[in-house]
Design a protein around this motif. Structure first.
Motif, PDB file in Angstrom:
ATOM      1  N   ILE A 169       0.861  -1.173   0.000  1.00 37.30           N
ATOM      2  CA  ILE A 169       0.000   0.000   0.000  1.00 37.30           C
ATOM      3  C   ILE A 169       0.900   1.227   0.000  1.00 37.30           C
ATOM      4  N   GLU A 170       0.834   1.965  -1.089  1.00 38.07           N
ATOM      5  CA  GLU A 170       1.669   3.160  -1.249  1.00 38.07           C
ATOM      6  C   GLU A 170       0.863   4.417  -0.992  1.00 38.07           C
ATOM      7  N   ILE A 171       1.420   5.317  -0.178  1.00 37.91           N
ATOM      8  CA  ILE A 171       0.819   6.639   0.039  1.00 37.91           C
ATOM      9  C   ILE A 171       1.862   7.663  -0.372  1.00 37.91           C
ATOM     10  N   ASN A 172       1.589   8.380  -1.417  1.00 40.29           N
ATOM     11  CA  ASN A 172       2.540   9.376  -1.910  1.00 40.29           C
ATOM     12  C   ASN A 172       1.974  10.781  -1.791  1.00 40.29           C
ATOM     13  N   GLY A 173       2.862  11.752  -1.615  1.00 43.66           N
ATOM     14  CA  GLY A 173       2.436  13.140  -1.517  1.00 43.66           C
ATOM     15  C   GLY A 173       2.616  13.694  -0.119  1.00 43.66           C
ATOM     16  N   LYS A 174       2.039  14.873   0.103  1.00 45.60           N
ATOM     17  CA  LYS A 174       2.194  15.573   1.377  1.00 45.60           C
ATOM     18  C   LYS A 174       0.861  15.636   2.107  1.00 45.60           C
ATOM     19  N   LEU A 175       0.881  15.303   3.391  1.00 41.75           N
ATOM     20  CA  LEU A 175      -0.336  15.327   4.198  1.00 41.75           C
ATOM     21  C   LEU A 175      -0.790  16.759   4.448  1.00 41.75           C
ATOM     22  N   GLY A 176      -2.090  16.946   4.495  1.00 44.70           N
ATOM     23  CA  GLY A 176      -2.660  18.271   4.716  1.00 44.70           C
ATOM     24  C   GLY A 176      -2.705  18.652   6.189  1.00 44.70           C
ATOM     25  N   LYS A 177      -3.157  19.850   6.461  1.00 41.03           N
ATOM     26  CA  LYS A 177      -3.269  20.386   7.816  1.00 41.03           C
ATOM     27  C   LYS A 177      -4.188  19.514   8.661  1.00 41.03           C
ATOM     28  N   GLU A 203       2.909  -4.331   3.218  1.00 44.16           N
ATOM     29  CA  GLU A 203       4.022  -3.388   3.348  1.00 44.16           C
ATOM     30  C   GLU A 203       3.501  -1.993   2.999  1.00 44.16           C
ATOM     31  N   PHE A 204       3.699  -1.050   3.904  1.00 44.66           N
ATOM     32  CA  PHE A 204       3.322   0.338   3.665  1.00 44.66           C
ATOM     33  C   PHE A 204       4.542   1.076   3.113  1.00 44.66           C
ATOM     34  N   ALA A 205       4.338   1.804   2.035  1.00 46.98           N
ATOM     35  CA  ALA A 205       5.457   2.456   1.361  1.00 46.98           C
ATOM     36  C   ALA A 205       4.995   3.788   0.773  1.00 46.98           C
ATOM     37  N   GLY A 206       5.912   4.487   0.123  1.00 44.78           N
ATOM     38  CA  GLY A 206       5.590   5.762  -0.502  1.00 44.78           C
ATOM     39  C   GLY A 206       6.155   6.933   0.273  1.00 44.78           C
ATOM     40  N   SER A 207       6.196   8.090  -0.372  1.00 41.38           N
ATOM     41  CA  SER A 207       6.842   9.268   0.219  1.00 41.38           C
ATOM     42  C   SER A 207       6.159   9.738   1.502  1.00 41.38           C
ATOM     43  N   ALA A 208       4.844   9.616   1.595  1.00 38.05           N
ATOM     44  CA  ALA A 208       4.132  10.046   2.804  1.00 38.05           C
ATOM     45  C   ALA A 208       4.487   9.161   3.998  1.00 38.05           C
ATOM     46  N   ILE A 209       4.699   7.877   3.743  1.00 37.95           N
ATOM     47  CA  ILE A 209       5.090   6.948   4.812  1.00 37.95           C
ATOM     48  C   ILE A 209       6.526   7.219   5.248  1.00 37.95           C
ATOM     49  N   ARG A 210       7.410   7.432   4.279  1.00 42.00           N
ATOM     50  CA  ARG A 210       8.831   7.679   4.606  1.00 42.00           C
ATOM     51  C   ARG A 210       9.012   8.967   5.395  1.00 42.00           C
ATOM     52  N   THR A 279      -2.551   2.121  -4.313  1.00 45.15           N
ATOM     53  CA  THR A 279      -1.886   3.431  -4.245  1.00 45.15           C
ATOM     54  C   THR A 279      -2.899   4.515  -3.908  1.00 45.15           C
ATOM     55  N   TYR A 280      -2.519   5.388  -2.989  1.00 47.18           N
ATOM     56  CA  TYR A 280      -3.378   6.504  -2.590  1.00 47.18           C
ATOM     57  C   TYR A 280      -2.568   7.802  -2.554  1.00 47.18           C
ATOM     58  N   LYS A 281      -3.280   8.912  -2.691  1.00 49.72           N
ATOM     59  CA  LYS A 281      -2.642  10.226  -2.619  1.00 49.72           C
ATOM     60  C   LYS A 281      -2.824  10.803  -1.214  1.00 49.72           C
ATOM     61  N   ALA A 282      -1.719  11.264  -0.632  1.00 45.01           N
ATOM     62  CA  ALA A 282      -1.779  11.846   0.715  1.00 45.01           C
ATOM     63  C   ALA A 282      -2.719  13.044   0.764  1.00 45.01           C
ATOM     64  N   GLU A 283      -2.774  13.787  -0.338  1.00 43.02           N
ATOM     65  CA  GLU A 283      -3.609  14.995  -0.394  1.00 43.02           C
ATOM     66  C   GLU A 283      -5.107  14.697  -0.294  1.00 43.02           C
ATOM     67  N   ASP A 284      -5.495  13.449  -0.585  1.00 38.88           N
ATOM     68  CA  ASP A 284      -6.909  13.073  -0.515  1.00 38.88           C
ATOM     69  C   ASP A 284      -7.360  12.725   0.905  1.00 38.88           C
ATOM     70  N   ILE A 285      -6.399  12.611   1.818  1.00 38.88           N
ATOM     71  CA  ILE A 285      -6.716  12.194   3.184  1.00 38.88           C
ATOM     72  C   ILE A 285      -7.039  13.416   4.044  1.00 38.88           C
ATOM     73  N   GLU A 286      -8.137  13.322   4.777  1.00 36.49           N
ATOM     74  CA  GLU A 286      -8.542  14.379   5.706  1.00 36.49           C
ATOM     75  C   GLU A 286      -8.629  13.785   7.118  1.00 36.49           C
ATOM     76  N   PRO A 287      -8.806  14.613   8.146  1.00 33.13           N
ATOM     77  CA  PRO A 287      -9.064  14.062   9.484  1.00 33.13           C
ATOM     78  C   PRO A 287     -10.245  13.090   9.424  1.00 33.13           C
ATOM     79  N   MET A 288     -10.077  11.916  10.021  1.00 27.49           N
ATOM     80  CA  MET A 288     -11.052  10.834   9.910  1.00 27.49           C
ATOM     81  C   MET A 288     -11.737  10.556  11.244  1.00 27.49           C
ATOM     82  N   ILE A 289     -12.904   9.932  11.168  1.00 24.81           N
ATOM     83  CA  ILE A 289     -13.600   9.456  12.361  1.00 24.81           C
ATOM     84  C   ILE A 289     -14.467   8.270  11.951  1.00 24.81           C
TER      85      ILE A 289
END
Length: 468
Positions: A169-177, A203-210, A279-289
């Motif tokens: 599972i790859e998460i790439n990009g930059k996490l938001g506020k 295995e979790f990978a990608g720039s957001a994980i690193r 594969t997922y984009k970090a920018e698509d992730i928001e605070p979750m509940i």
């Protein structure tokens, strides 16, 4: 040589023998033990008149049943007291190292392993607890086992295991506020469901994980089990080596350098084949509940509970049952919903970085009058560090209660229970019916979101606050 995944490299290095058409005999480097799943295993050894095969590879602590107040006094709940006392008795009898109540290294089993330098890259690690996958953040194969398997490891230092499939599972990009590692894993599970990883080691990978700290990586691997996976892992890197260096039981001097040289080989080869890749984009992730009764029932806090028509036919019955238990309506927003309990702790989110995150947010603020806010450090060492940094004072001034280490209100197995019918925003890992006490209603979230809820007295989007 054929290209290998990180999982394959560690697995293959630990196979003692393979049974044709059957499981492998896998050598286990480290066995972690606690009071709940060990009594029958110790009793089995005693009945057979045998000792632990490799005593030095086993480490025990008390965590699930321990109270988080007045730990110097006898435990009030009879069953909890009995289990903790039995662990002490068994460890004394068999010579197992035990970090029990009062010991400076006592704490949640999946918190103390990494912080003491017991957890190292390339290891195989097991414990009679499903969230053993936490240790995979170091590039180890770590997974939970049942009580009969606990006895098997004690007796032989090996396990019979069928090799799981592999998923990346790859998460790439930059996490938001306002987005932290807990949001990453809740987002993934909401996408693939609580059964989407069944049969796989992830295995979790990608720039957001690193880009994540070790403590944040542990949060992600901790909850890999909540997507049905056998475990999760992240390739070790400089962040890993820096975290391990100097810890109590980590290799020292030349031995550390030798270990790092090996650890640097622990990565998935570029052309290694996985059985599945997501594969997922970090920018698509928001605070979750979460809104339901399994960790896959999660939404962006700014979103809405799905309508019944958005749920596949096979899942509709459980969806309706879940909403009935939670007293929520399809299509509703959770923003503004009053809750009276906030729990910050568990093997998912009780490390010093989690406590710092909460303290930084609540500094200069006060919890809402309706909120009961508990902050439970994951270990005596985390507690000591929190006090040294003044986190205890910041929390006290904001009206939060910093207690002593233990699993606490993650599960209704000790004195810290959420009352029937009450909602609790929790940084733990499971929101099953009755998980935090009979009839309790659990909403999983990050420490940052939990802190914002505690201050507001209701569910809010943490991004509505000024965040640094």
């Amino acid at each position: 040589m054929a290209a290998k995944t990180l999982f394959d490299k560690v697995w293959d290095a630990h196979v003692v023998t393979e049974i044709k058409g059957g499981p492998s005999v896998l050598y286990i480097d480290k066995h972690l033990v606690h009071e709940v799943t060990s009594p029958q295993a110790f009793a089995g050894l005693e009945k057979r008149g045998i000792s632990l095969f490799r005593l030095q590879n086993t480490l025990a602590t008390a965590d699930h049943n321990v109270p988080t107040k007045d730990q110097h006094l006898p435990i009030k709940e009879a069953l909890s007291r009995q289990q903790v006392e039995k662990l002490s008795e068994n460890c004394n009898k068999f010579g197992v190292t035990l970090y029990g109540l009062g010991h400076p290294y006592q704490g949640i089993v999946h918190v103390i392993g990494p912080e003491l330098g017991v957890t190292l890259p390339g290891m195989t690690m097991v414990c009679g607890d499903s969230h053993t996958s936490t240790h995979g953040a170091f590039g180890s194969i770590a997974f939970g086992i049942g009580t009969s398997e606990v006895e098997q490891v004690m007796a032989t230092q090996c396990l019979m295991q069928s090799k799981p499939k592999t998923m990346k599972i790859e998460i790439n990009g930059k996490l938001g506020k306002g987005v932290v590692s807990k949001d990453i894993i809740l987002y993934i599970i909401s996408k693939i469901s609580a059964a989407g990883g069944t049969g796989y080691f992830v295995e979790f990978a990608g720039s957001a994980i690193r880009s994540l700290s070790m403590e944040a990586r542990m949060t992600i691997c901790n909850m890999s089990i909540e997507m049905g996976a056998r475990g999760g892992m992240i390739a070790p890197d400089e962040t890993t080596f820096e975290y391990i260096k100097g810890r109590e039981f980590a290799p020292k001097g030349a031995k550390f350098d030798e270990a790092v040289a090996y650890w640097k080989t622990l990565f998935s080869d570029e052309d290694a084949k996985f059985d599945q890749v997501l594969t997922y984009k970090a920018e698509d992730i928001e605070p979750m509940i979460t809104y339901g009764t399994n960790p896959g029932m999660g939404i962006k806090v700014s979103g809405h509970i799905p309508a019944e028509t958005e749920i596949d036919a096979a899942s509709r019955l459980s969806f309706k049952k879940s909403l009935e238990y939670m007293d929520f309506q399809p299509g509703a927003s959770l923003i503004g919903k009053q809750v009276n309990y906030v729990f910050i702790g568990s093997c998912t989110n009780s490390r010093i970085e989690d406590l710092r995150m909460v303290a930084e947010f609540v500094k200069g603020k006060k919890k809402a009058a309706n909120i009961n806010a508990y902050v439970i450090p994951g270990s005596k060492q985390v507690e000591k560090q929190a006090i040294a940094e003044g986190i205890d004072k910041v929390l006290a001034e904001a009206g939060f209660e910093l207690r002593e280490p233990g699993c606490s209100a993650c599960l209704g197995m000790n004195e810290d229970k959420v009352p029937k019918g009450e909602y609790c925003v929790s940084t733990s890992n499971r929101n099953f019916e009755g998980r935090q006490g009979p009839g309790a209603r659990t909403l999983l979230a990050s420490p940052l979101t939990a802190a914002a809820v505690a201050v507001s007295g209701k569910i809010v989007d943490v991004r509505d606050f000024n965040l640094n």
